[in-house]
Design a protein around this motif. Structure first.
Motif, PDB file in Angstrom:
ATOM      1  N   LEU A 181     -55.514 -17.772 -51.003  1.00 36.68           N
ATOM      2  CA  LEU A 181     -56.709 -18.525 -51.398  1.00 36.68           C
ATOM      3  C   LEU A 181     -57.418 -17.813 -52.541  1.00 36.68           C
ATOM      4  CD1 LEU A 181     -58.055 -19.291 -47.803  1.00 36.68           C
ATOM      5  CD2 LEU A 181     -56.652 -20.766 -49.256  1.00 36.68           C
ATOM      6  N   HIS A 182     -57.889 -18.576 -53.495  1.00 30.52           N
ATOM      7  CA  HIS A 182     -58.597 -18.036 -54.662  1.00 30.52           C
ATOM      8  C   HIS A 182     -60.029 -18.554 -54.644  1.00 30.52           C
ATOM      9  CE1 HIS A 182     -54.917 -16.611 -56.889  1.00 30.52           C
ATOM     10  NE2 HIS A 182     -54.380 -17.403 -55.970  1.00 30.52           N
ATOM     11  N   CYS A 183     -60.965 -17.678 -54.977  1.00 27.31           N
ATOM     12  CA  CYS A 183     -62.373 -18.063 -54.982  1.00 27.31           C
ATOM     13  C   CYS A 183     -63.097 -17.284 -56.077  1.00 27.31           C
ATOM     14  CB  CYS A 183     -63.003 -17.756 -53.616  1.00 27.31           C
ATOM     15  SG  CYS A 183     -64.751 -18.188 -53.482  1.00 27.31           S
ATOM     16  N   ALA A 184     -63.849 -17.986 -56.905  1.00 29.34           N
ATOM     17  CA  ALA A 184     -64.686 -17.319 -57.898  1.00 29.34           C
ATOM     18  C   ALA A 184     -65.932 -16.797 -57.190  1.00 29.34           C
ATOM     19  CB  ALA A 184     -65.067 -18.287 -59.003  1.00 29.34           C
ATOM     20  N   LEU A 185     -66.210 -15.501 -57.359  1.00 29.49           N
ATOM     21  CA  LEU A 185     -67.352 -14.866 -56.709  1.00 29.49           C
ATOM     22  C   LEU A 185     -68.326 -14.377 -57.776  1.00 29.49           C
ATOM     23  CD1 LEU A 185     -68.903 -13.726 -54.330  1.00 29.49           C
ATOM     24  CD2 LEU A 185     -67.287 -11.816 -54.229  1.00 29.49           C
ATOM     25  N   GLU A 186     -69.436 -15.091 -57.905  1.00 28.18           N
ATOM     26  CA  GLU A 186     -70.464 -14.753 -58.884  1.00 28.18           C
ATOM     27  C   GLU A 186     -71.623 -14.058 -58.182  1.00 28.18           C
ATOM     28  OE1 GLU A 186     -71.403 -18.620 -60.267  1.00 28.18           O
ATOM     29  OE2 GLU A 186     -69.560 -18.865 -61.437  1.00 28.18           O
ATOM     30  N   LEU A 187     -72.432 -13.346 -58.949  1.00 28.51           N
ATOM     31  CA  LEU A 187     -73.598 -12.671 -58.407  1.00 28.51           C
ATOM     32  C   LEU A 187     -74.864 -13.300 -58.970  1.00 28.51           C
ATOM     33  CD1 LEU A 187     -72.588  -8.885 -58.562  1.00 28.51           C
ATOM     34  CD2 LEU A 187     -72.332 -10.487 -56.658  1.00 28.51           C
ATOM     35  N   ALA A 188     -75.786 -13.670 -58.089  1.00 31.30           N
ATOM     36  CA  ALA A 188     -77.100 -14.100 -58.542  1.00 31.30           C
ATOM     37  C   ALA A 188     -77.852 -12.883 -59.077  1.00 31.30           C
ATOM     38  CB  ALA A 188     -77.864 -14.731 -57.389  1.00 31.30           C
ATOM     39  N   GLU A 189     -78.887 -13.137 -59.841  1.00 29.30           N
ATOM     40  CA  GLU A 189     -79.667 -12.033 -60.398  1.00 29.30           C
ATOM     41  C   GLU A 189     -80.209 -11.146 -59.275  1.00 29.30           C
ATOM     42  OE1 GLU A 189     -83.537 -11.317 -63.353  1.00 29.30           O
ATOM     43  OE2 GLU A 189     -82.796 -13.346 -62.927  1.00 29.30           O
ATOM     44  N   GLY A 190     -79.945  -9.847 -59.396  1.00 30.15           N
ATOM     45  CA  GLY A 190     -80.414  -8.893 -58.402  1.00 30.15           C
ATOM     46  C   GLY A 190     -79.469  -8.670 -57.246  1.00 30.15           C
ATOM     47  N   ALA A 191     -78.361  -9.421 -57.187  1.00 28.79           N
ATOM     48  CA  ALA A 191     -77.413  -9.280 -56.084  1.00 28.79           C
ATOM     49  C   ALA A 191     -76.368  -8.216 -56.397  1.00 28.79           C
ATOM     50  CB  ALA A 191     -76.730 -10.613 -55.797  1.00 28.79           C
ATOM     51  N   THR A 192     -75.813  -7.626 -55.355  1.00 28.97           N
ATOM     52  CA  THR A 192     -74.709  -6.684 -55.502  1.00 28.97           C
ATOM     53  C   THR A 192     -73.480  -7.263 -54.814  1.00 28.97           C
ATOM     54  OG1 THR A 192     -75.410  -5.500 -53.507  1.00 28.97           O
ATOM     55  CG2 THR A 192     -76.208  -4.663 -55.629  1.00 28.97           C
ATOM     56  N   LEU A 193     -72.323  -6.857 -55.282  1.00 28.92           N
ATOM     57  CA  LEU A 193     -71.066  -7.381 -54.756  1.00 28.92           C
ATOM     58  C   LEU A 193     -70.938  -7.039 -53.271  1.00 28.92           C
ATOM     59  CD1 LEU A 193     -68.681  -8.880 -56.132  1.00 28.92           C
ATOM     60  CD2 LEU A 193     -67.480  -6.687 -56.144  1.00 28.92           C
ATOM     61  N   PRO A 194     -70.625  -8.012 -52.417  1.00 29.64           N
ATOM     62  CA  PRO A 194     -70.491  -7.713 -50.983  1.00 29.64           C
ATOM     63  C   PRO A 194     -69.250  -6.871 -50.706  1.00 29.64           C
ATOM     64  CG  PRO A 194     -69.740  -9.937 -51.440  1.00 29.64           C
ATOM     65  CD  PRO A 194     -70.346  -9.431 -52.725  1.00 29.64           C
ATOM     66  N   ALA A 195     -69.315  -6.101 -49.656  1.00 29.25           N
ATOM     67  CA  ALA A 195     -68.132  -5.356 -49.211  1.00 29.25           C
ATOM     68  C   ALA A 195     -67.140  -6.347 -48.605  1.00 29.25           C
ATOM     69  CB  ALA A 195     -68.533  -4.313 -48.179  1.00 29.25           C
ATOM     70  N   ILE A 196     -65.923  -6.347 -49.114  1.00 28.95           N
ATOM     71  CA  ILE A 196     -64.884  -7.250 -48.621  1.00 28.95           C
ATOM     72  C   ILE A 196     -63.723  -6.389 -48.145  1.00 28.95           C
ATOM     73  CG2 ILE A 196     -63.360  -9.180 -49.166  1.00 28.95           C
ATOM     74  CD1 ILE A 196     -65.288 -10.008 -51.345  1.00 28.95           C
ATOM     75  N   PRO A 197     -63.636  -6.118 -46.854  1.00 30.89           N
ATOM     76  CA  PRO A 197     -62.574  -5.242 -46.345  1.00 30.89           C
ATOM     77  C   PRO A 197     -61.205  -5.899 -46.445  1.00 30.89           C
ATOM     78  CG  PRO A 197     -63.752  -6.244 -44.526  1.00 30.89           C
ATOM     79  CD  PRO A 197     -64.479  -6.643 -45.780  1.00 30.89           C
ATOM     80  N   LYS A 198     -60.187  -5.078 -46.416  1.00 32.88           N
ATOM     81  CA  LYS A 198     -58.818  -5.600 -46.499  1.00 32.88           C
ATOM     82  C   LYS A 198     -58.452  -6.432 -45.274  1.00 32.88           C
ATOM     83  CE  LYS A 198     -57.430  -3.712 -50.421  1.00 32.88           C
ATOM     84  NZ  LYS A 198     -57.030  -4.554 -51.570  1.00 32.88           N
ATOM     85  N   THR A 199     -58.977  -6.042 -44.117  1.00 31.90           N
ATOM     86  CA  THR A 199     -58.586  -6.736 -42.890  1.00 31.90           C
ATOM     87  C   THR A 199     -59.801  -6.970 -41.992  1.00 31.90           C
ATOM     88  OG1 THR A 199     -58.102  -4.660 -41.731  1.00 31.90           O
ATOM     89  CG2 THR A 199     -56.275  -5.725 -42.899  1.00 31.90           C
ATOM     90  N   ILE A 200     -59.676  -7.970 -41.145  1.00 32.98           N
ATOM     91  CA  ILE A 200     -60.591  -8.214 -40.033  1.00 32.98           C
ATOM     92  C   ILE A 200     -59.738  -8.276 -38.771  1.00 32.98           C
ATOM     93  CG2 ILE A 200     -62.232  -9.819 -38.997  1.00 32.98           C
ATOM     94  CD1 ILE A 200     -62.911 -10.818 -41.789  1.00 32.98           C
ATOM     95  N   GLN A 201     -60.199  -7.614 -37.718  1.00 30.16           N
ATOM     96  CA  GLN A 201     -59.433  -7.587 -36.470  1.00 30.16           C
ATOM     97  C   GLN A 201     -59.941  -8.679 -35.528  1.00 30.16           C
ATOM     98  OE1 GLN A 201     -58.717  -3.477 -34.864  1.00 30.16           O
ATOM     99  NE2 GLN A 201     -60.209  -2.915 -36.453  1.00 30.16           N
ATOM    100  N   VAL A 202     -59.207  -9.765 -35.462  1.00 32.31           N
ATOM    101  CA  VAL A 202     -59.555 -10.870 -34.565  1.00 32.31           C
ATOM    102  C   VAL A 202     -58.647 -10.780 -33.346  1.00 32.31           C
ATOM    103  CG1 VAL A 202     -59.756 -13.362 -34.275  1.00 32.31           C
ATOM    104  CG2 VAL A 202     -60.281 -12.322 -36.495  1.00 32.31           C
ATOM    105  N   ARG A 203     -59.240 -10.533 -32.177  1.00 30.85           N
ATOM    106  CA  ARG A 203     -58.463 -10.336 -30.943  1.00 30.85           C
ATOM    107  C   ARG A 203     -58.412 -11.585 -30.066  1.00 30.85           C
ATOM    108  NH1 ARG A 203     -58.489  -4.656 -30.164  1.00 30.85           N
ATOM    109  NH2 ARG A 203     -57.776  -3.807 -32.160  1.00 30.85           N
ATOM    110  N   ALA A 204     -59.315 -12.517 -30.282  1.00 28.35           N
ATOM    111  CA  ALA A 204     -59.322 -13.761 -29.502  1.00 28.35           C
ATOM    112  C   ALA A 204     -59.888 -14.866 -30.378  1.00 28.35           C
ATOM    113  CB  ALA A 204     -60.150 -13.594 -28.231  1.00 28.35           C
TER     114      ALA A 204
END
Length: 371
Positions: A181-204
């Motif tokens: 999936l591709h998504c353009a990620l822009e920043l509003a004025e005053g915003a910082t880039l969110p932390a986007i981890p490589k993985t999320i652990q979904v157990r259920a």
């Protein structure tokens, strides 16, 4: 609701869909909705549905489904989803109108028995950073209300490429994911880039829907395809790829009400796991009093266990009940397309703490991260 009120509501929804929702992304549906709103024989077909479900997308999904079964009809030339390559022209509306009226009984029956179930896979790219923030590095149980076929419950199995101006492409998800999936990620004025981890652990994973889609059922899957806008065939390709991933390891899908059966759905998540509950364009189908009831139920559940709500909704249907003074960053300028609001809600001592995270395109193409 009185018959005349429902007719008025249907017309207003068709006009709004044509003027606001469809214009930027679907010339075909914008054209058809504009004309349907002024044609009693067409728009009255939607009155076969309960008021909360009588939206433009349901009418067009029903027509799309019937056209799937009659693909040699000339109207299919205007549906890229069925191999057509004609753009909107003077013949589009007359062909559509004739097709619909000749098959009005079948279309009305579909409208009466179904709801719009757009299981848009690309929305996973919007939800991923918010779910990661809610998880905070912990294994989680994922619950989706309004899950349709449950494809968003597999968000940890997809690959993501966020295009940013500040850091170039940011990549997350499994290296060899079958869905990218591709998504353009822009920043509003005053915003910082969110932390986007490589993985999320979904157990259920648990999904709740009044009519969940069984992806192994040919007719149910065809309805899911029919809910995809026909002049966006890339969405159909992603739907098929995500459905293949889901079939290999399906989540638990529960048939039930978004409020009355929510406690039972959350109870399916092992108690040692924090719950991240997601909704994506689900509150839109609940009347205002039921939206309030939904959030009250979440508050009750959060009093008993670790629960975070990741909300991807229209502001008025989601965060507005918790943040009644709309922030300036969520004001829609005149002539601007409608947008979704990605939000995070946590509860402390019964008090909800809501934060808008991003403005989003409805189908996951882009988002603007907020301060």
């Amino acid at each position: 609701m009185a018959a005349a009120e429902l007719v008025d509501l249907v017309q207003r929804r068709l006009r709004r869909f044509a003027e606001v929702d469809a214009v930027p992304v679907s010339p075909l549906y914008a054209h058809l909705a504009e004309r349907s709103a002024e044609d009693p024989e067409i728009y009255q077909l939607l009155t076969a549905a309960p008021a909360e479900f009588a939206h433009a997308t349901l009418l067009f999904a029903a027509v799309h489904r019937v056209l799937q079964a009659n693909p040699i009809h000339e109207l299919a030339n205007y549906y890229p989803s069925l191999g057509g390559n004609y753009g909107v022209d003077g013949a589009t509306w007359p062909l559509f109108r004739t097709f619909v009226l000749e098959r009005a009984d079948a279309i009305r029956d579909l409208i009466a028995r179904h709801t719009t179930q757009t299981n848009e896979v690309r929305r996973a790219a919007l939800l991923y950073p918010a779910v990661a923030r809610a998880a905070a590095g912990r294994p989680i149980g994922l619950v989706e209300v309004g899950c349709s076929g449950g494809l968003l419950l597999g968000l940890d199995r997809y690959g993501y490429r966020y295009q940013t101006e500040q850091s170039g492409p940011v990549v997350a998800g499994p290296a060899r994911a079958r869905v990218g999936l591709h998504c353009a990620l822009e920043l509003a004025e005053g915003a910082t880039l969110p932390a986007i981890p490589k993985t999320i652990q979904v157990r259920a994973r648990v999904g709740l829907d009044r009519s969940p889609i069984d992806l192994s059922d040919e007719d149910q899957y065809a309805w899911l395809e029919a809910c995809v806008w026909p002049d966006q065939p890339e969405r159909l390709r992603l739907l098929a790829a995500a459905a293949a991933v889901q079939r290999a390891d399906p989540p638990e899908l529960i048939t039930g009400d978004a409020i009355d059966d929510l406690p039972a759905a959350v109870a399916r998540i092992p108690t040692e796991l924090p719950v991240v509950l997601i909704t994506s364009v689900a509150m839109h189908y609940l009347p205002t009093d039921r939206q309030h009831a939904f959030q009250a139920t979440l508050s009750d559940l959060a009093a008993a266990r670790d629960l975070t709500w990741v909300s991807h909704e229209e502001y008025a249907a989601g965060l507005a009940h918790l943040l009644p003074d709309r922030p300036a960053t969520l004001q829609r300028a005149k002539g601007e397309p409608s947008f979704g609001v990605l939000g995070l809600v946590r509860w402390t001592a019964g008090q909800a703490h809501a934060r808008p995270l991003a403005r989003t395109a409805w189908h996951g193409q882009r988002m603007t991260w907020l301060p």
